[in-house]
Enzyme design. Sequence first.
Site, PDB file in Angstrom:
ATOM      1  N   GLY A  77       0.841  -1.211   0.000  1.00  0.00           N
ATOM      2  CA  GLY A  77       0.000   0.000   0.000  1.00  0.00           C
ATOM      3  C   GLY A  77       0.868   1.249   0.000  1.00  0.00           C
ATOM      4  N   ARG A 102      13.086  10.743  -2.498  1.00  0.00           N
ATOM      5  CA  ARG A 102      13.892  11.959  -2.717  1.00  0.00           C
ATOM      6  C   ARG A 102      15.200  11.893  -1.929  1.00  0.00           C
ATOM      7  NH1 ARG A 102      13.998  16.488   0.592  1.00  0.00           N
ATOM      8  NH2 ARG A 102      14.488  18.502  -0.400  1.00  0.00           N
ATOM      9  N   ARG A 129       1.200  -4.912  -5.609  1.00  0.00           N
ATOM     10  CA  ARG A 129       1.395  -6.189  -4.933  1.00  0.00           C
ATOM     11  C   ARG A 129       1.769  -7.176  -6.037  1.00  0.00           C
ATOM     12  NH1 ARG A 129      -2.844  -3.716  -1.557  1.00  0.00           N
ATOM     13  NH2 ARG A 129      -1.775  -3.275   0.398  1.00  0.00           N
ATOM     14  N   GLY A 138       5.629  -2.224   3.625  1.00  0.00           N
ATOM     15  CA  GLY A 138       5.177  -2.774   4.905  1.00  0.00           C
ATOM     16  C   GLY A 138       5.732  -4.164   5.155  1.00  0.00           C
ATOM     17  N   ASP A 139       5.034  -4.865   6.009  1.00  0.00           N
ATOM     18  CA  ASP A 139       5.477  -6.174   6.464  1.00  0.00           C
ATOM     19  C   ASP A 139       5.708  -7.168   5.308  1.00  0.00           C
ATOM     20  OD1 ASP A 139       5.914  -7.746   8.792  1.00  0.00           O
ATOM     21  OD2 ASP A 139       4.118  -8.876   8.218  1.00  0.00           O
ATOM     22  N   GLY A 140       4.754  -7.221   4.377  1.00  0.00           N
ATOM     23  CA  GLY A 140       4.880  -8.133   3.242  1.00  0.00           C
ATOM     24  C   GLY A 140       6.073  -7.760   2.380  1.00  0.00           C
ATOM     25  N   THR A 143       4.196   2.014   5.784  1.00  0.00           N
ATOM     26  CA  THR A 143       2.803   1.559   5.849  1.00  0.00           C
ATOM     27  C   THR A 143       2.060   2.470   6.814  1.00  0.00           C
ATOM     28  OG1 THR A 143       1.303  -0.157   6.655  1.00  0.00           O
ATOM     29  CG2 THR A 143       3.528  -0.231   7.534  1.00  0.00           C
ATOM     30  N   ASP A 150      -0.201   1.480   8.621  1.00  0.00           N
ATOM     31  CA  ASP A 150      -0.736   0.641   9.708  1.00  0.00           C
ATOM     32  C   ASP A 150       0.087   0.678  10.996  1.00  0.00           C
ATOM     33  OD1 ASP A 150      -2.545  -0.077   7.754  1.00  0.00           O
ATOM     34  OD2 ASP A 150      -1.549  -1.971   7.272  1.00  0.00           O
ATOM     35  N   ASP A 179       2.440  -1.251  11.977  1.00  0.00           N
ATOM     36  CA  ASP A 179       2.388  -2.616  12.525  1.00  0.00           C
ATOM     37  C   ASP A 179       3.728  -3.338  12.413  1.00  0.00           C
ATOM     38  OD1 ASP A 179       2.426  -2.805   9.791  1.00  0.00           O
ATOM     39  OD2 ASP A 179       0.765  -4.208   9.627  1.00  0.00           O
ATOM     40  N   ARG A 237      -5.481  -2.738   8.890  1.00  0.00           N
ATOM     41  CA  ARG A 237      -5.376  -4.190   8.761  1.00  0.00           C
ATOM     42  C   ARG A 237      -5.568  -4.832  10.137  1.00  0.00           C
ATOM     43  NH1 ARG A 237      -3.145  -6.665   3.841  1.00  0.00           N
ATOM     44  NH2 ARG A 237      -2.307  -4.747   3.047  1.00  0.00           N
ATOM     45  N   GLY A 268     -10.803  12.705  20.744  1.00  0.00           N
ATOM     46  CA  GLY A 268     -11.754  12.647  21.860  1.00  0.00           C
ATOM     47  C   GLY A 268     -12.857  11.621  21.664  1.00  0.00           C
ATOM     48  N   LEU A 301     -25.826  13.173  23.952  1.00  0.00           N
ATOM     49  CA  LEU A 301     -26.532  12.494  22.870  1.00  0.00           C
ATOM     50  C   LEU A 301     -25.607  12.119  21.707  1.00  0.00           C
ATOM     51  CD1 LEU A 301     -29.760  14.658  22.892  1.00  0.00           C
ATOM     52  CD2 LEU A 301     -29.351  12.472  24.016  1.00  0.00           C
ATOM     53  N   ILE A 314      -9.298   7.878   1.782  1.00  0.00           N
ATOM     54  CA  ILE A 314      -8.874   9.267   2.074  1.00  0.00           C
ATOM     55  C   ILE A 314      -7.834   9.291   3.179  1.00  0.00           C
ATOM     56  CG2 ILE A 314     -10.893  10.553   1.264  1.00  0.00           C
ATOM     57  CD1 ILE A 314     -11.761  10.689   4.195  1.00  0.00           C
TER      58      ILE A 314
HETATM   59  P1  ADP Z   1       2.740  -4.523   2.624  1.00  0.00           P
HETATM   60  O1  ADP Z   1       4.158  -4.456   2.212  1.00  0.00           O
HETATM   61  O2  ADP Z   1       2.077  -3.191   2.618  1.00  0.00           O
HETATM   62  O3  ADP Z   1       2.549  -5.299   3.912  1.00  0.00           O
HETATM   63  P2  ADP Z   1       1.748  -6.847   1.141  1.00  0.00           P
HETATM   64  O4  ADP Z   1       1.656  -7.729   2.332  1.00  0.00           O
HETATM   65  O5  ADP Z   1       0.618  -6.881   0.176  1.00  0.00           O
HETATM   66  O6  ADP Z   1       1.929  -5.313   1.496  1.00  0.00           O
HETATM   67  O7  ADP Z   1       3.092  -7.241   0.378  1.00  0.00           O
HETATM   68  C1  ADP Z   1       3.538  -6.488  -0.724  1.00  0.00           C
HETATM   69  C2  ADP Z   1       4.334  -7.341  -1.653  1.00  0.00           C
HETATM   70  O8  ADP Z   1       5.512  -7.846  -1.018  1.00  0.00           O
HETATM   71  C3  ADP Z   1       3.647  -8.621  -2.146  1.00  0.00           C
HETATM   72  O9  ADP Z   1       2.703  -8.394  -3.151  1.00  0.00           O
HETATM   73  C4  ADP Z   1       4.849  -9.384  -2.688  1.00  0.00           C
HETATM   74  O10 ADP Z   1       5.283  -8.856  -3.919  1.00  0.00           O
HETATM   75  C5  ADP Z   1       5.902  -9.057  -1.633  1.00  0.00           C
HETATM   76  N1  ADP Z   1       5.937 -10.148  -0.634  1.00  0.00           N
HETATM   77  C6  ADP Z   1       5.087 -10.373   0.367  1.00  0.00           C
HETATM   78  N2  ADP Z   1       5.404 -11.499   1.047  1.00  0.00           N
HETATM   79  C7  ADP Z   1       6.481 -12.024   0.439  1.00  0.00           C
HETATM   80  C8  ADP Z   1       7.299 -13.181   0.642  1.00  0.00           C
HETATM   81  N3  ADP Z   1       7.054 -14.037   1.636  1.00  0.00           N
HETATM   82  N4  ADP Z   1       8.334 -13.383  -0.207  1.00  0.00           N
HETATM   83  C9  ADP Z   1       8.595 -12.511  -1.192  1.00  0.00           C
HETATM   84  N5  ADP Z   1       7.878 -11.407  -1.443  1.00  0.00           N
HETATM   85  C10 ADP Z   1       6.843 -11.150  -0.649  1.00  0.00           C
HETATM   86  O1  F6P Z   2      -1.680  -1.844   4.599  1.00  0.00           O
HETATM   87  C1  F6P Z   2      -2.218  -0.597   4.259  1.00  0.00           C
HETATM   88  C2  F6P Z   2      -3.694  -0.703   4.016  1.00  0.00           C
HETATM   89  O2  F6P Z   2      -4.172   0.588   3.684  1.00  0.00           O
HETATM   90  C3  F6P Z   2      -4.504  -1.317   5.151  1.00  0.00           C
HETATM   91  O3  F6P Z   2      -4.723  -0.391   6.197  1.00  0.00           O
HETATM   92  C4  F6P Z   2      -5.754  -1.745   4.419  1.00  0.00           C
HETATM   93  O4  F6P Z   2      -6.405  -2.808   5.067  1.00  0.00           O
HETATM   94  C5  F6P Z   2      -5.203  -2.204   3.098  1.00  0.00           C
HETATM   95  O5  F6P Z   2      -3.956  -1.556   2.916  1.00  0.00           O
HETATM   96  C6  F6P Z   2      -6.076  -1.906   1.913  1.00  0.00           C
HETATM   97  O6  F6P Z   2      -5.498  -2.509   0.824  1.00  0.00           O
HETATM   98  P1  F6P Z   2      -5.905  -2.226  -0.701  1.00  0.00           P
HETATM   99  O7  F6P Z   2      -5.082  -1.068  -1.158  1.00  0.00           O
HETATM  100  O8  F6P Z   2      -5.508  -3.484  -1.392  1.00  0.00           O
HETATM  101  O9  F6P Z   2      -7.372  -1.969  -0.722  1.00  0.00           O
END
Ligand code: ADP
Ligand code: F6P
Length: 320
Positions: free
Chosen positions: A11, A21, A72, A102-104, A125, A127, A129, A171, A185, A214, A250
Amino acid sequence: MKRIGVLTSGGDTPGMNAAIRAVLKIGIHYGYAVMGVYHGYNGLIDGRIHQLQHSDVDNMIHKGGTLLRTARCEAFKTEEGVQKALKVIRAYNLEGIVVIGGDGSARGAQVLHQKGVPTMLLPGTIDNDMGFTDYTIGFDTASNSVMTEIYKIRDTMRSHDRVGVLEVMGRSSGDIALRAGLAGGADIVLVPEKKQDWSAAADHLVANKLKGKLTSIVIMAEGAGSADDFKLFVRNNTDVDIRSIVLGYIQRGGQPTAFDRVLATRLGARAVELLNEGSSGRAIGMRKNAIIDMDIDEALAMPPQFDMSLLELNEILAKF
Ligand code: ADP
Ligand code: F6P
């Protein structure tokens, strides 16, 4: 000339452009040509790679989204896809890669490092996270955007004596909900990190109504459930007048805050410094306002942080 690549994956987040940059400018400072890899890992597989120039990042620090585009890429999760990417990396003579995501995306960076490509990971990200860093790029902007929306929703809810439940992104993390809820708040913040009873939440809204309050605002992290479901639950069990709002994309766009621009700039600069020092497989983050880097395997093994005491603080504030 030595070359390094930079890509954004997963994302998009406000602040990614500021990071790109910084990578370009600090890259030039150290004598690198900086190659932009487009559409995340897809660009590494298909060779969608172009040298970045000053003009690419000129007037970009304040812009949301990512000038490199993002995606992705399922193919990069396969050995075949990774092998294709390695060929492209060799063909373009990339001596290092900065991955912003992010994590993926971080798992992808881990794979590149394991295959011998000097790789740096910047946490990008909304998130928040990723356990190795206090803040990810984009989280501050997203939580500020949600906070701003809370006040718009509050205006109209108050005018009609209604309750508003706002579903926010994150997420499986409740951090955006918590931070924006506390800053805005909110009366109730529902997050996946804590099992919360919807009946107790509904009782709270009824109690508020009985004492003459209310209008209440409920923030629902998407990982904790849906705002529509909560609305129906409240409607079926109480006489509270409630509306649901799903904030959606947004909260992922818009100008990055000063905090995110500075964070992204510091992280991007450090990534290039580390590559220049010959490091690989480092995740770069911020802890207690200092830029840190650590082994990517160790970083990815750390669970996301969630400050339960802030949630409890909000619960106490909402009693009165
Ligand atoms: P985010 O990076 O925001 O957490 P995703 O979890 O969708 O988003 O991961 C983004 C991309 O990272 C995936 O579409 C893929 O290309 C790559 N990716 C995710 N997991 C793996 C993995 N185990 N090995 C290699 N590439 C990965
Ligand atoms: O990881 C970022 C994020 O915006 C999450 O907060 C949300 O669940 C997800 O991506 C939405 O993903 P997509 O862009 O595939 O709708």
